[in-house]
Design a protein around this motif. Structure first.
Motif, mmCIF file in Angstrom:
data_model
loop_
_atom_site.group_PDB
_atom_site.id
_atom_site.type_symbol
_atom_site.label_atom_id
_atom_site.label_comp_id
_atom_site.label_asym_id
_atom_site.label_seq_id
_atom_site.Cartn_x
_atom_site.Cartn_y
_atom_site.Cartn_z
ATOM 1 N N TYR A 210 1.084 -1.281 0.305
ATOM 2 C CA TYR A 210 -0.047 -0.050 -0.275
ATOM 3 C C TYR A 210 1.465 1.254 0.059
ATOM 4 N N GLY A 211 1.801 1.430 0.825
ATOM 5 C CA GLY A 211 2.770 2.813 0.877
ATOM 6 C C GLY A 211 2.998 2.306 -0.759
ATOM 7 N N SER A 212 4.088 1.554 -1.129
ATOM 8 C CA SER A 212 5.055 1.663 -2.604
ATOM 9 C C SER A 212 3.780 2.118 -3.569
ATOM 10 N N LEU A 213 2.451 2.526 -3.689
ATOM 11 C CA LEU A 213 1.202 2.526 -4.294
ATOM 12 C C LEU A 213 0.845 3.792 -4.025
ATOM 13 N N TRP A 214 1.032 4.432 -3.100
ATOM 14 C CA TRP A 214 0.421 5.689 -2.728
ATOM 15 C C TRP A 214 1.645 6.445 -3.027
ATOM 16 N N VAL A 215 3.255 6.941 -2.893
ATOM 17 C CA VAL A 215 3.793 6.824 -3.660
ATOM 18 C C VAL A 215 4.503 6.754 -4.784
ATOM 19 N N PHE A 216 3.539 5.689 -5.585
ATOM 20 C CA PHE A 216 3.645 6.007 -6.845
ATOM 21 C C PHE A 216 3.083 6.580 -7.935
ATOM 22 N N ALA A 217 1.588 6.675 -6.807
ATOM 23 C CA ALA A 217 0.673 7.514 -7.581
ATOM 24 C C ALA A 217 0.846 9.245 -6.977
ATOM 25 N N TRP A 218 1.893 9.855 -5.792
ATOM 26 C CA TRP A 218 1.980 11.399 -5.624
ATOM 27 C C TRP A 218 3.225 11.309 -6.520
#
Length: 299
Positions: A210-218
């Motif tokens: 989840y954290g990696s996807l959040w960073v990718f989104a930003w």
């Protein structure tokens, strides 16, 4: 202090003795003090179940059974019951199917109703007002637990969101020809089905990322600002490709959140069927917009 003494003719109470489960008491009566008070004990077997050092006999057939085992489910998830999980998944996909059918119907109205198509192109405020309505409803459904859990208000709110999102997509598709829109619909359906099957069969836990996807989104959001400044077609194509990859991962992530299971780090509560359907719907709609943009840029 006056003491009571028993005469020789009066019966005395039975003396204390060791417990013998085979013996019985024949009963007797004796006088207490000098008054008219007598204690009468009826005949009965001894049943001293608290005698130390011995185990009482019992006629119950369950006396030799161990107590039920204590199961600590504090670390388990809400999907420990397979029947409950299957019912939850059916409910989510039924809601999602209704949402997609309504959305496709609205898009077709914008594609093939010429008067509505021309009116939408001439009134830009309609598209922006629908975008604002979509964001407001998403925030309300995401932040208010009672709004998405209490029936029937959760279905009413989700229905309003679906209509608003369908109108938003319809106002976007008027700037593309019908063939490109149909290609985007077909590609979205194929990609969504393939990724859903992969999420159900794969043992890889995407919920832990989840954290990696959040960073990718930003990071992608920052790249979108750069594309808006430079206005390069190649940057737009790159942005559409990266966005398709990101929301494909989000679709797998949200599907595994819905499925739960012992090999998943996180899972959605069975009460959050509206929220689970909302997440899947947003992922699929965003995939459609990005694929439509990619097809339009490459044609």
């Amino acid at each position: 202090m006056e003491q009571n003494h028993y005469s020789g003719d009066e019966p005395r109470p039975p003396p204390y003795s060791t417990y013998d489960p085979q013996s019985s008491f024949n009963g007797m009566s004796y006088q207490v003090g000098k008054g008219n008070i007598a204690v009468i004990s009826p005949p009965s077997p001894y049943n001293n179940t608290v005698y130390p050092g011995e185990r009482a006999e019992s006629d119950s057939p369950d006396h030799d059974q161990a107590p039920p085992e204590y199961l600590d489910d504090s670390e388990g998830n809400a999907f420990s019951d397979a029947t409950l999980r299957r019912g939850f998944i059916r409910k989510v996909y039924l809601i999602l199917m209704v949402q997609l059918l309504v959305t496709v119907g609205i898009i077709c109205a914008f594609l093939y109703w010429d008067e509505l198509r021309e009116w939408t192109r001439g009134n830009y405020w309609f598209s922006y007002s629908m975008i604002v309505a979509v964001f407001v409803l998403i925030l309300a459904l995401s932040c208010c637990d009672q709004l998405r859990r209490k029936v029937p208000i959760n279905f009413i709110a989700l229905g309003l969101f679906t209509i608003a999102e369908g109108l938003t997509l319809g106002s976007v598709t008027v700037y593309y020809n019908a063939e490109a829109v149909l290609w985007a619909v077909g590609a979205t359906a194929f990609v969504s089905f393939a990724l859903s099957v992969f999420a159900m069969q794969s043992k890889w836990d995407f919920t832990a990322a989840y954290g990696s996807l959040w960073v990718f989104a930003w990071t992608l959001f920052s790249f979108a600002i750069l594309c808006a400044i430079l206005r390069s077609q190649y940057l737009y194509i790159t942005y559409a490709c990266l966005g398709t990859l990101l929301f494909s991962l989000y679709l797998v992530f949200d599907t595994q959140l819905m499925l739960g299971g012992t090999h998943r780090k996180y899972a959605v509560s069975p009460e959050e069927y509206v929220f689970a359907a909302l997440n899947l719907y947003v992922d699929i709609v965003t995939l459609f917009l990005l694929l439509l943009q990619l097809i339009g840029l490459c044609r």
